[in-house]
Scaffold this motif. Structure first.
Motif, PDB file in Angstrom:
ATOM      1  N   LYS A  82       0.817  -1.216   0.000  1.00 18.63           N
ATOM      2  CA  LYS A  82       0.000   0.000   0.000  1.00 18.63           C
ATOM      3  C   LYS A  82       0.852   1.268   0.000  1.00 18.63           C
ATOM      4  O   LYS A  82       0.428   2.316  -0.453  1.00 18.63           O
ATOM      5  CB  LYS A  82      -0.903   0.012   1.244  1.00 18.63           C
ATOM      6  N   VAL A  83       2.056   1.164   0.578  1.00 26.10           N
ATOM      7  CA  VAL A  83       2.879   2.374   0.697  1.00 26.10           C
ATOM      8  C   VAL A  83       3.887   2.526  -0.446  1.00 26.10           C
ATOM      9  O   VAL A  83       4.647   3.482  -0.495  1.00 26.10           O
ATOM     10  CB  VAL A  83       3.618   2.424   2.060  1.00 26.10           C
ATOM     11  N   TYR A  84       3.881   1.556  -1.369  1.00 26.25           N
ATOM     12  CA  TYR A  84       4.785   1.612  -2.523  1.00 26.25           C
ATOM     13  C   TYR A  84       4.440   2.833  -3.381  1.00 26.25           C
ATOM     14  O   TYR A  84       3.279   3.043  -3.725  1.00 26.25           O
ATOM     15  CB  TYR A  84       4.578   0.331  -3.318  1.00 26.25           C
ATOM     16  N   GLY A  85       5.451   3.642  -3.690  1.00 27.26           N
ATOM     17  CA  GLY A  85       5.163   4.854  -4.456  1.00 27.26           C
ATOM     18  C   GLY A  85       6.395   5.415  -5.137  1.00 27.26           C
ATOM     19  O   GLY A  85       7.383   4.696  -5.354  1.00 27.26           O
ATOM     20  N   ILE A  86       6.332   6.699  -5.465  1.00 22.68           N
ATOM     21  CA  ILE A  86       7.409   7.356  -6.219  1.00 22.68           C
ATOM     22  C   ILE A  86       8.767   7.156  -5.543  1.00 22.68           C
ATOM     23  O   ILE A  86       9.748   6.775  -6.180  1.00 22.68           O
ATOM     24  CB  ILE A  86       7.111   8.874  -6.346  1.00 22.68           C
ATOM     25  N   LEU A  87       8.792   7.414  -4.218  1.00 21.16           N
ATOM     26  CA  LEU A  87      10.069   7.305  -3.497  1.00 21.16           C
ATOM     27  C   LEU A  87      10.632   5.888  -3.560  1.00 21.16           C
ATOM     28  O   LEU A  87      11.837   5.696  -3.696  1.00 21.16           O
ATOM     29  CB  LEU A  87       9.876   7.659  -2.021  1.00 21.16           C
ATOM     30  N   SER A  88       9.750   4.881  -3.482  1.00 27.74           N
ATOM     31  CA  SER A  88      10.210   3.486  -3.519  1.00 27.74           C
ATOM     32  C   SER A  88      10.832   3.181  -4.876  1.00 27.74           C
ATOM     33  O   SER A  88      11.942   2.637  -4.966  1.00 27.74           O
ATOM     34  CB  SER A  88       9.052   2.504  -3.286  1.00 27.74           C
ATOM     35  N   VAL A  89      10.130   3.503  -5.938  1.00 33.12           N
ATOM     36  CA  VAL A  89      10.596   3.122  -7.281  1.00 33.12           C
ATOM     37  C   VAL A  89      11.872   3.875  -7.661  1.00 33.12           C
ATOM     38  O   VAL A  89      12.853   3.268  -8.116  1.00 33.12           O
ATOM     39  CB  VAL A  89       9.508   3.389  -8.348  1.00 33.12           C
ATOM     40  N   LEU A  90      11.863   5.185  -7.451  1.00 26.91           N
ATOM     41  CA  LEU A  90      13.033   5.962  -7.874  1.00 26.91           C
ATOM     42  C   LEU A  90      14.265   5.568  -7.060  1.00 26.91           C
ATOM     43  O   LEU A  90      15.364   5.445  -7.597  1.00 26.91           O
ATOM     44  CB  LEU A  90      12.752   7.465  -7.765  1.00 26.91           C
ATOM     45  N   THR A  91      14.089   5.367  -5.763  1.00 23.50           N
ATOM     46  CA  THR A  91      15.242   4.975  -4.937  1.00 23.50           C
ATOM     47  C   THR A  91      15.758   3.598  -5.347  1.00 23.50           C
ATOM     48  O   THR A  91      16.956   3.399  -5.572  1.00 23.50           O
ATOM     49  CB  THR A  91      14.854   4.951  -3.443  1.00 23.50           C
ATOM     50  N   GLN A  92      14.844   2.638  -5.477  1.00 25.87           N
ATOM     51  CA  GLN A  92      15.272   1.257  -5.737  1.00 25.87           C
ATOM     52  C   GLN A  92      15.745   1.031  -7.173  1.00 25.87           C
ATOM     53  O   GLN A  92      16.308  -0.015  -7.487  1.00 25.87           O
ATOM     54  CB  GLN A  92      14.155   0.287  -5.365  1.00 25.87           C
ATOM     55  N   ALA A  93      15.543   2.003  -8.035  1.00 20.53           N
ATOM     56  CA  ALA A  93      16.109   1.886  -9.380  1.00 20.53           C
ATOM     57  C   ALA A  93      17.632   1.973  -9.311  1.00 20.53           C
ATOM     58  O   ALA A  93      18.341   1.389 -10.123  1.00 20.53           O
ATOM     59  CB  ALA A  93      15.556   2.990 -10.273  1.00 20.53           C
ATOM     60  N   PHE A  94      18.125   2.687  -8.318  1.00 16.85           N
ATOM     61  CA  PHE A  94      19.572   2.925  -8.231  1.00 16.85           C
ATOM     62  C   PHE A  94      20.221   2.301  -7.000  1.00 16.85           C
ATOM     63  O   PHE A  94      21.430   2.074  -6.977  1.00 16.85           O
ATOM     64  CB  PHE A  94      19.840   4.437  -8.217  1.00 16.85           C
ATOM     65  N   TYR A  95      19.418   2.048  -5.969  1.00 13.76           N
ATOM     66  CA  TYR A  95      19.957   1.555  -4.692  1.00 13.76           C
ATOM     67  C   TYR A  95      19.200   0.315  -4.219  1.00 13.76           C
ATOM     68  O   TYR A  95      17.998   0.210  -4.429  1.00 13.76           O
ATOM     69  CB  TYR A  95      19.804   2.623  -3.601  1.00 13.76           C
ATOM     70  N   ASP A  96      19.915  -0.587  -3.529  1.00 20.09           N
ATOM     71  CA  ASP A  96      19.248  -1.641  -2.766  1.00 20.09           C
ATOM     72  C   ASP A  96      18.846  -1.008  -1.443  1.00 20.09           C
ATOM     73  O   ASP A  96      19.681  -0.388  -0.777  1.00 20.09           O
ATOM     74  CB  ASP A  96      20.197  -2.813  -2.512  1.00 20.09           C
ATOM     75  N   ALA A  97      17.584  -1.149  -1.069  1.00 24.32           N
ATOM     76  CA  ALA A  97      17.071  -0.481   0.130  1.00 24.32           C
ATOM     77  C   ALA A  97      16.709  -1.504   1.199  1.00 24.32           C
ATOM     78  O   ALA A  97      15.950  -2.437   0.937  1.00 24.32           O
ATOM     79  CB  ALA A  97      15.835   0.347  -0.232  1.00 24.32           C
ATOM     80  N   GLU A  98      17.262  -1.341   2.385  1.00 21.37           N
ATOM     81  CA  GLU A  98      16.977  -2.269   3.487  1.00 21.37           C
ATOM     82  C   GLU A  98      16.427  -1.507   4.688  1.00 21.37           C
ATOM     83  O   GLU A  98      17.066  -0.575   5.177  1.00 21.37           O
ATOM     84  CB  GLU A  98      18.264  -2.927   3.994  1.00 21.37           C
ATOM     85  N   TYR A  99      15.277  -1.943   5.169  1.00 16.63           N
ATOM     86  CA  TYR A  99      14.750  -1.408   6.428  1.00 16.63           C
ATOM     87  C   TYR A  99      15.468  -2.149   7.554  1.00 16.63           C
ATOM     88  O   TYR A  99      15.426  -3.371   7.616  1.00 16.63           O
ATOM     89  CB  TYR A  99      13.238  -1.636   6.503  1.00 16.63           C
ATOM     90  N   LEU A 100      16.139  -1.431   8.446  1.00 20.86           N
ATOM     91  CA  LEU A 100      16.986  -2.106   9.432  1.00 20.86           C
ATOM     92  C   LEU A 100      16.322  -2.288  10.803  1.00 20.86           C
ATOM     93  O   LEU A 100      16.266  -3.386  11.310  1.00 20.86           O
ATOM     94  CB  LEU A 100      18.319  -1.351   9.583  1.00 20.86           C
ATOM     95  N   PHE A 101      15.847  -1.204  11.414  1.00 17.14           N
ATOM     96  CA  PHE A 101      15.195  -1.376  12.718  1.00 17.14           C
ATOM     97  C   PHE A 101      14.323  -0.159  13.061  1.00 17.14           C
ATOM     98  O   PHE A 101      14.471   0.912  12.481  1.00 17.14           O
ATOM     99  CB  PHE A 101      16.213  -1.654  13.836  1.00 17.14           C
TER     100      PHE A 101
END
Ligand code: SAH
Length: 264
Positions: free
Chosen positions: A153-172
């Motif tokens: 539900k929270v997937y959006g512009i920030l998710s796609v643009l960031t993950q196009a260039f970076y691997d994103a990990e939620y840590l804690f």
């Protein structure tokens, strides 16, 4: 080194998003989220009274800090003498970082001011050629959004643009009680690691435009939300145009951009 005896504490200012970490173990844990590989400079955004800075200064890198608040800058100058030449009293969003970094790579870290979180990420994406790694604390919701995958539900512009260039990990997750003053919401720490090959196989400008336009009307199919692109009926017959933006992975957004490119 920090010495809290000869200096007043900085008074938290709401309009600067100031929530100071009072739990040192959380600060240390955040400093440890960087891998310290492939760069020798680290930039901390919004050091405040330096609770996180203190742990960065123990690492084998050169730490710079950028802070907009004069009162915090004065505090740092008095309490962190060795850091003084690398304190930049500026607005991160407006400052030309190459005055300091001169095209060299640097990592970004911070317990960020939450009122400008998205802009911090967008500026990082613009400077991705120089930023191999990024980690730090956001409002939990924002950190989750940046790291979320298609279908969420929270997937959006920030998710796609960031993950196009970076691997994103939620840590804690970090609760409000470790801050002074406590924010109203939980916080979340994430890490972005730039992909080895972060050049997109399509026009990057068109990719940004496509993602932004599609998510402006996230409930609509791409066929409808991309109307202003004036695409041919032939192209729009492709089944991908029957999907809604939240259903498309980053790879599918790239494929979509390639399709649009060949058609225009
Ligand atoms: N890192 C500190 C402070 C976090 S609060 C700690 O963990 O205790 C966020 C900090 O960001 C504040 O010090 C605030 O003054 C600073 N800040 C807010 N907007 C900024 C901007 N545009 N550029 C640089 N720093 C900013």
């Amino acid at each position: 080194m920090a010495n809290n005896y000869n200096q007043h504490q900085v008074k938290a200012k709401k309009h600067l998003g100031q929530h100071f970490l009072k739990d040192e173990s959380v600060a240390e844990k955040i400093a440890d989220t960087l891998m310290f590989k492939g760069y020798k400079n680290v930039l901390e955004i919004g050091p405040g009274m330096g609770v996180l800075t203190k742990y960065l200064l123990k690492k084998d890198v050169t730490t710079y800090v950028i802070e907009i608040d004069t009162e915090s800058v004065t505090y740092l100058q008095v309490n962190y003498l060795s850091l003084a030449p690398r304190i930049i009293e500026q607005d991160f969003l407006k400052y030309d970082l190459n005055i300091v970094f001169n095209q060299e790579p640097f990592a970004v870290i911070g317990n960020f001011p939450y009122n400008i979180s998205s802009q911090i990420v967008f500026k990082t994406l613009e400077m991705r050629d120089q930023i191999p790694e990024f980690s730090g604390m956001f409002q939990k919701e924002v950190a989750q959004r940046i790291c979320s995958k298609e279908g969420s539900k929270v997937y959006g512009i920030l998710s796609v643009l960031t993950q196009a260039f970076y691997d994103a990990e939620y840590l804690f997750t970090v609760p409000p009680g470790v801050f002074n003053p406590p924010p109203k919401v939980d916080s979340g720490v994430l890490r972005l690691t730039r992909k080895d090959n972060y050049t997109l196989p399509c026009s990057e400008k068109l990719f940004f435009k496509t993602v932004k336009t599609a998510f402006q009307q996230r409930r609509k199919t791409l066929r409808n939300s991309l109307k202003t692109f004036n695409l041919s009926d032939n192209l729009k017959a492709n089944s991908i145009f029957g999907k809604r933006p939240e259903q498309l992975s980053v790879q599918e957004f790239i494929k979509l951009t390639q399709l649009i490119e060949t058609n225009t």
